[in-house]
Design a protein around this motif. Sequence first.
Motif, PDB file in Angstrom:
ATOM      1  N   SER A  63       0.825  -1.204   0.000  1.00  9.75           N
ATOM      2  CA  SER A  63       0.000   0.000   0.000  1.00  9.75           C
ATOM      3  C   SER A  63       0.862   1.259   0.000  1.00  9.75           C
ATOM      4  O   SER A  63       1.917   1.302   0.635  1.00  9.75           O
ATOM      5  CB  SER A  63      -0.886  -0.003   1.242  1.00  9.75           C
ATOM      6  OG  SER A  63      -1.446   1.260   1.460  1.00  9.75           O
ATOM      7  N   GLU A  64       0.402   2.265  -0.726  1.00  6.46           N
ATOM      8  CA  GLU A  64       1.177   3.503  -0.762  1.00  6.46           C
ATOM      9  C   GLU A  64       1.083   4.248   0.560  1.00  6.46           C
ATOM     10  O   GLU A  64       1.880   5.145   0.841  1.00  6.46           O
ATOM     11  CB  GLU A  64       0.679   4.395  -1.888  1.00  6.46           C
ATOM     12  CG  GLU A  64      -0.760   4.826  -1.714  1.00  6.46           C
ATOM     13  CD  GLU A  64      -1.268   5.626  -2.900  1.00  6.46           C
ATOM     14  OE1 GLU A  64      -0.452   6.080  -3.704  1.00  6.46           O
ATOM     15  OE2 GLU A  64      -2.504   5.781  -3.006  1.00  6.46           O
ATOM     16  N   GLY A  65       0.108   3.853   1.389  1.00 10.94           N
ATOM     17  CA  GLY A  65      -0.019   4.450   2.707  1.00 10.94           C
ATOM     18  C   GLY A  65       1.241   4.304   3.545  1.00 10.94           C
ATOM     19  O   GLY A  65       1.482   5.103   4.446  1.00 10.94           O
ATOM     20  N   VAL A  66       2.048   3.278   3.254  1.00 10.06           N
ATOM     21  CA  VAL A  66       3.293   3.088   3.996  1.00 10.06           C
ATOM     22  C   VAL A  66       4.207   4.296   3.823  1.00 10.06           C
ATOM     23  O   VAL A  66       4.743   4.829   4.798  1.00 10.06           O
ATOM     24  CB  VAL A  66       4.000   1.803   3.523  1.00 10.06           C
ATOM     25  CG1 VAL A  66       5.396   1.723   4.097  1.00 10.06           C
ATOM     26  CG2 VAL A  66       3.193   0.577   3.926  1.00 10.06           C
ATOM     27  N   GLU A  67       4.346   4.743   2.599  1.00  6.27           N
ATOM     28  CA  GLU A  67       5.219   5.900   2.354  1.00  6.27           C
ATOM     29  C   GLU A  67       4.659   7.128   3.055  1.00  6.27           C
ATOM     30  O   GLU A  67       5.402   7.883   3.692  1.00  6.27           O
ATOM     31  CB  GLU A  67       5.346   6.154   0.851  1.00  6.27           C
ATOM     32  CG  GLU A  67       6.337   7.262   0.529  1.00  6.27           C
ATOM     33  CD  GLU A  67       6.500   7.455  -0.968  1.00  6.27           C
ATOM     34  OE1 GLU A  67       5.738   6.842  -1.738  1.00  6.27           O
ATOM     35  OE2 GLU A  67       7.386   8.224  -1.370  1.00  6.27           O
ATOM     36  N   ALA A  85       2.160  -1.644  10.990  1.00  2.57           N
ATOM     37  CA  ALA A  85       0.944  -0.926  11.389  1.00  2.57           C
ATOM     38  C   ALA A  85       0.008  -0.736  10.204  1.00  2.57           C
ATOM     39  O   ALA A  85      -1.207  -0.844  10.332  1.00  2.57           O
ATOM     40  CB  ALA A  85       1.313   0.423  11.993  1.00  2.57           C
ATOM     41  N   ILE A  86       0.562  -0.467   9.034  1.00  2.69           N
ATOM     42  CA  ILE A  86      -0.267  -0.205   7.848  1.00  2.69           C
ATOM     43  C   ILE A  86      -0.673  -1.502   7.148  1.00  2.69           C
ATOM     44  O   ILE A  86      -1.834  -1.707   6.813  1.00  2.69           O
ATOM     45  CB  ILE A  86       0.490   0.686   6.845  1.00  2.69           C
ATOM     46  CG1 ILE A  86       0.921   2.005   7.496  1.00  2.69           C
ATOM     47  CG2 ILE A  86      -0.366   0.954   5.618  1.00  2.69           C
ATOM     48  CD1 ILE A  86      -0.213   2.920   7.855  1.00  2.69           C
ATOM     49  N   ARG A 125       6.989   1.401  -4.041  1.00  2.00           N
ATOM     50  CA  ARG A 125       7.305   2.296  -5.142  1.00  2.00           C
ATOM     51  C   ARG A 125       7.195   3.738  -4.646  1.00  2.00           C
ATOM     52  O   ARG A 125       6.134   4.215  -4.248  1.00  2.00           O
ATOM     53  CB  ARG A 125       6.398   2.054  -6.343  1.00  2.00           C
ATOM     54  CG  ARG A 125       4.935   2.048  -6.021  1.00  2.00           C
ATOM     55  CD  ARG A 125       4.127   1.347  -7.143  1.00  2.00           C
ATOM     56  NE  ARG A 125       2.705   1.561  -6.984  1.00  2.00           N
ATOM     57  CZ  ARG A 125       1.982   1.038  -5.983  1.00  2.00           C
ATOM     58  NH1 ARG A 125       2.561   0.311  -5.068  1.00  2.00           N
ATOM     59  NH2 ARG A 125       0.700   1.280  -5.903  1.00  2.00           N
ATOM     60  N   CYS A 126       8.331   4.418  -4.683  1.00  2.13           N
ATOM     61  CA  CYS A 126       8.451   5.760  -4.123  1.00  2.13           C
ATOM     62  C   CYS A 126       7.650   6.760  -4.952  1.00  2.13           C
ATOM     63  O   CYS A 126       7.779   6.835  -6.165  1.00  2.13           O
ATOM     64  CB  CYS A 126       9.913   6.167  -4.093  1.00  2.13           C
ATOM     65  SG  CYS A 126      10.207   7.823  -3.462  1.00  2.13           S
TER      66      CYS A 126
END
Lengths: 158, 158
Positions: free
Chosen positions: A2-6, A80-81, B89-90
């Motif tokens: 998930s992009e939520g991690v970034e 957590a995510i 993916r950044c």
Amino acid sequence: MSEGVEWAIHSCLNLAWVEPAEAVSAAQLAAFFALPAAYLNKQLQALVRAGILTSTSGPRGGFRLARDPDTISLLDVVTAIEGAQEAFRCQQLMKSRPGARKDIDYRKECLVSQAMRQADLAWRRTLADRTIGDIKTDVEKLDPDTPELTRSRLAELR
Amino acid sequence: MSEGVEWAIHSCLNLAWVEPAEAVSAAQLAAFFALPAAYLNKQLQALVRAGILTSTSGPRGGFRLARDPDTISLLDVVTAIEGAQEAFRCQQLMKSRPGARKDIDYRKECLVSQAMRQADLAWRRTLADRTIGDIKTDVEKLDPDTPELTRSRLAELR
DNA sequence: GTCATACTACTCGGATAAGAACTGTCCGAGTGGGGTAGG
DNA sequence: CCTACCCCACTCGGACAGTTCTTATCCGAGTAGTATGAC
């Protein structure tokens, strides 16, 4: 992944750069990164449930780091995510193999599962060795103005 | 991670235990593991595109290993199914930070991205070090009957 | 008996739906601060 | 002027849609083997 991690990691970094007594709202962080505020809020809630952040309602409320940045590993945030379960989940195909035994838990015994788990552990170990505090320090070495720039920018978005 | 990865690895193992000259159909492998045949076929097609298997149409057709099991790493199989791009993916959130520069590719420079990439590399390295041939050998050590049992069971499903 | 031919059954391969998960949005509960009126 | 109270704006938190990806299915193109009939 998930992009939520970034989003979560960069949000934690920002929170590490403001005064610990001061809370930052999801709206501020969202404006900072140009992200959808309500959805970022959802991700930050997950960090609260994981004990990484604390939240305060009402005016002057928002999110704070729950503990020292040096004690928050990247693995903590990712877990957590994304949840704690590993990416590869063994379906125990070995059970279909002739000569298989019912009393064996192939999630542990299957050599394929073991190999995948070993890789997963290597990944987790690497993430566990790197903390929000580490990255904070390293960024400040590259650009010493970052803490002050971040604080003032967040203040503008209040 | 897609469950097709597990199907693919176990299918490769089975193919490593039959005579190299003999093809095994997707229907046989699906019956072996009690999996949906058409969908398993789809995953095996991905392995063909990746150069891990070769396929033959028509009666007595099916799939074969394209090369020696010792030269097929678990990473090869995972990459064939999941694709080559890394999990994280950044999105270059660093670009939103005050003092950010347009001429920098933050997918390489951002320390968060670097940390995630490092973990990804550790994962890939572990998977690259383990081949289908390795697992085949280790399974035979634990249960020497496996090759013969597998061959006869697949023959029944013809 | 041998050979050529047509047929049939089998297999992969890609195009096509169903379901789940991720992504995004909205509104309500609760809270803290500030304004206001009374003392 | 000080204090107590009330109102309001702000924030999180969870419930509610939209979109993309994974999972699953189906049918057509092509092929190899087999049966059949002619020579």
